[in-house]
Scaffold this active site. Structure first.
Site, short mmCIF file in Angstrom:
data_model
loop_
_atom_site.label_atom_id
_atom_site.label_comp_id
_atom_site.label_asym_id
_atom_site.label_seq_id
_atom_site.Cartn_x
_atom_site.Cartn_y
_atom_site.Cartn_z
N LYS A 1 9.24 -6.17 11.98
CA LYS A 1 9.20 -5.71 10.59
C LYS A 1 7.81 -5.14 10.27
O LYS A 1 6.85 -5.38 11.01
CB LYS A 1 9.53 -6.88 9.66
CG LYS A 1 8.53 -8.02 9.70
CD LYS A 1 9.07 -9.26 9.00
CE LYS A 1 8.09 -10.41 9.08
NZ LYS A 1 8.69 -11.69 8.64
N ARG B 1 13.23 -19.80 -1.00
CA ARG B 1 12.93 -18.39 -1.11
C ARG B 1 14.24 -17.63 -1.03
O ARG B 1 14.66 -17.00 -1.98
CB ARG B 1 11.96 -18.00 0.03
CG ARG B 1 11.34 -16.63 -0.14
CD ARG B 1 10.33 -16.33 0.95
NE ARG B 1 10.91 -16.22 2.28
CZ ARG B 1 10.26 -15.74 3.33
NH1 ARG B 1 9.02 -15.31 3.21
NH2 ARG B 1 10.85 -15.67 4.52
N HIS C 1 14.33 -20.94 8.01
CA HIS C 1 12.95 -20.48 8.19
C HIS C 1 12.00 -21.56 7.69
O HIS C 1 12.24 -22.18 6.66
CB HIS C 1 12.74 -19.18 7.40
CG HIS C 1 11.44 -18.48 7.69
ND1 HIS C 1 10.98 -18.23 8.97
CD2 HIS C 1 10.50 -17.96 6.86
CE1 HIS C 1 9.82 -17.60 8.91
NE2 HIS C 1 9.51 -17.42 7.65
N ARG D 1 12.28 -16.62 16.98
CA ARG D 1 11.92 -15.36 16.31
C ARG D 1 10.41 -15.22 16.31
O ARG D 1 9.70 -15.91 15.58
CB ARG D 1 12.42 -15.37 14.85
CG ARG D 1 13.92 -15.67 14.72
CD ARG D 1 14.38 -15.50 13.27
NE ARG D 1 13.62 -16.32 12.34
CZ ARG D 1 13.99 -17.54 11.92
NH1 ARG D 1 15.12 -18.08 12.35
NH2 ARG D 1 13.24 -18.21 11.06
N TYR E 1 -21.15 3.66 -3.69
CA TYR E 1 -20.85 3.47 -5.11
C TYR E 1 -21.52 2.21 -5.66
O TYR E 1 -21.49 1.15 -5.03
CB TYR E 1 -19.33 3.32 -5.32
CG TYR E 1 -18.54 4.58 -5.12
CD1 TYR E 1 -18.75 5.69 -5.95
CD2 TYR E 1 -17.57 4.67 -4.13
CE1 TYR E 1 -18.01 6.85 -5.78
CE2 TYR E 1 -16.82 5.83 -3.96
CZ TYR E 1 -17.04 6.91 -4.78
OH TYR E 1 -16.32 8.05 -4.62
N CYS F 1 -15.67 2.51 0.66
CA CYS F 1 -15.02 3.51 -0.20
C CYS F 1 -13.58 3.71 0.25
O CYS F 1 -13.11 3.07 1.17
CB CYS F 1 -15.77 4.84 -0.13
SG CYS F 1 -17.53 4.70 -0.46
N ASP G 1 -12.26 6.23 1.83
CA ASP G 1 -12.10 6.86 3.14
C ASP G 1 -13.33 6.73 4.03
O ASP G 1 -13.33 7.24 5.15
CB ASP G 1 -11.82 8.37 2.96
CG ASP G 1 -10.87 8.63 1.82
OD1 ASP G 1 -9.73 8.16 1.92
OD2 ASP G 1 -11.28 9.26 0.83
C1 LIG Z 1 8.51 -12.62 9.69
C2 LIG Z 1 9.50 -13.64 10.11
C3 LIG Z 1 9.37 -14.30 11.34
C4 LIG Z 1 8.16 -14.14 12.24
O1 LIG Z 1 7.14 -14.98 11.77
P1 LIG Z 1 5.74 -15.13 12.57
O2 LIG Z 1 5.02 -16.20 11.83
O3 LIG Z 1 5.07 -13.81 12.46
O4 LIG Z 1 6.09 -15.47 13.96
C5 LIG Z 1 10.38 -15.17 11.71
N1 LIG Z 1 11.46 -15.37 10.92
C6 LIG Z 1 11.60 -14.77 9.72
C7 LIG Z 1 12.79 -15.06 8.88
C8 LIG Z 1 10.62 -13.89 9.27
O5 LIG Z 1 10.76 -13.30 8.07
#
Ligand SMILES: *Cc1c(COP(=O)(O)O)cnc(C)c1O
Length: 401
Positions: free
Chosen positions: A43, A143, A172, A229, A273, A320, A322
């Site tokens: 992602k 969440r 999660h 994951r 700045y 700044c 850029d």
């Molecule tokens: C982003 C995400 C992960 C990965 O998490 P990390 O801490 O980067 O390994 C795993 N599961 C879900 C649902 C996520 O949104």
């Protein structure tokens, strides 16, 4: 004359080491036993590393599944020819469901309404035969996902619909990166209780159960289930100070630039700045073409440093949009065009992603995902540049100057 279609890259660029990425996947394969599957979470443009090249590399290196946050991210990968299973981990709107189903993106669902929307979208002619769903259970994060009490009825709703395939069930963790493992153990117990409730009525044999992020995977084998994951750690950054990486894992992305101008400061000169840096003596400084619009936070003004000729070059004055000014280490012959390492290793005099994150009061996740798309990604494999990506446009190496 050079072909105008060739791309001249700006000095500021992110070097993405695909060998390091593949090595990190291999390191995970060593600690996570088969047949547990590895999902690479790509992602947010693969945490800023470039989603398409990262996806290709991790799939070639042992990951079987990809995770994205939005439907558009999944569609981008399909358009690039990625055919591996992709799960959209984030909540999707009803209006996005048809596109997701048409591109064979699996969806995380946590409500009967969304399941109904997916079923309706699956009637569409160009869709694959069935829509893949992963039921998300909220075991403590509050969440996104269904509550444990709803699991039975939602599983029943999915498996009784011939247009839907219950491909996975997951949760999660909120605190897997903290020293105290108790909240994570409690979430796992809640997930197990949900599975136990449905096991009597449904055959979960083919359903992929998954709970672990990088932190949970690094700390214990108790969270493997059928798939893990993996996000931040495959990019070579530790989830937190309490959950370090293991042997063989190293950073994938560095950020480099070049001196655009050498500035001779006299005592009393103010820089950038607001004039917040005042030279106390004669000093050589240098202009670096990177700023907060590139993802180099303004909060690093007068705080961070870059690496020049292996030494620390402190940021002088405000960052700044850029451009940023750094003080040059004395006694070294630095001129326009000299390399500057903005994020890299201490050996190069540069801070790490973690170090820079700490300086600006955030975490490595936010630093890497914040690197703007206008910073060209240069993909290196076997010491060769294999591709570049700038402003979303991926090019083979042959087209690069
Ligand atoms: C982003 C995400 C992960 C990965 O998490 P990390 O801490 O980067 O390994 C795993 N599961 C879900 C649902 C996520 O949104």
């Amino acid at each position: 004359m050079s072909d105008p279609s060739e791309l001249a890259l700006r000095s500021t660029r992110a070097i993405v080491d695909l060998d390091a990425l593949a090595g990190n996947i291999r390191a995970f394969r060593r600690i996570v036993p088969e047949p547990v599957r590895l999902m690479a979470v790509v992602k947010a443009n693969a945490y800023g590393h470039g989603a398409v090249m990262v996806a290709r590399t991790v799939l070639a290196g042992g990951a079987s599944h990809l995770g994205v946050a939005t439907v558009a991210e999944g569609v981008q990968l399909r358009a690039a020819g990625v055919s591996a299973p992709i799960l959209v981990l984030g909540p999707v709107a009803a209006s996005e469901v048809r596109q997701a189903v048409c591109h064979d993106l699996a969806l995380a669902v946590g409500s009967a309404d969304l399941i109904d929307d997916v079923s309706a979208a699956s009637h569409h002619k160009t869709s694959p035969a069935v829509a893949r769903l992963h039921l998300k259970v909220d075991t403590g994060m509050r969440r996104f996902g269904c509550m444990p009490a709803e699991v039975s009825s939602l599983v029943k709703r999915i498996v009784s619909d011939p247009l839907l395939d219950l491909e996975g069930i997951f949760t999660h963790f909120a605190c897997a990166d903290e020293a105290n493992e108790r909240p994570t153990i409690a979430q796992r117990a809640e997930f197990d209780a949900s599975l136990a409730k449905i096991a009597a009525d449904f055959d979960l044999g083919k359903v992929i159960r998954h709970v672990a992020n990088s932190a949970a995977t690094l700390r214990s084998r108790d969270y493997d289930y059928d798939m893990v994951r993996l996000g931040i750690a495959i990019y070579g950054a530790a989830p937190s100070a309490d959950v370090p990486l293991v042997d063989g894992m190293r950073p994938v992305m560095s950020l480099v630039s070049r001196v655009a101008r050498v500035i001779q400061l006299a005592a009393g000169d103010r820089v950038s700045y607001g004039g917040t840096y005042v030279a106390t003596a004669d000093e050589r400084a240098a202009l670096v073409p990177i700023g907060y619009a590139d993802g180099y936070p303004r909060g690093l003004s007068n705080r961070a440093w870059m690496g020049v000729a292996g030494a620390r070059a402190p940021v002088r004055g405000r960052v700044c949009m850029d451009q940023t000014v750094i003080g040059l280490p004395p006694g070294r012959a630095i001129d326009v065009g000299n390399d500057v390492v903005v994020v890299g290793s201490a050996r190069m005099g540069a801070p790490s992603w973690d170090g820079l994150a700490r300086l600006s009061g955030t975490i490595a996740y936010e630093m890497v995902t914040g690197i703007a798309t206008r910073v060209p990604r240069v993909f290196v494999q076997g010491s060769m540049v294999v591709a570049t990506e700038c402003l979303g446009e991926l090019r083979a190496a042959d087209d690069v100057l």
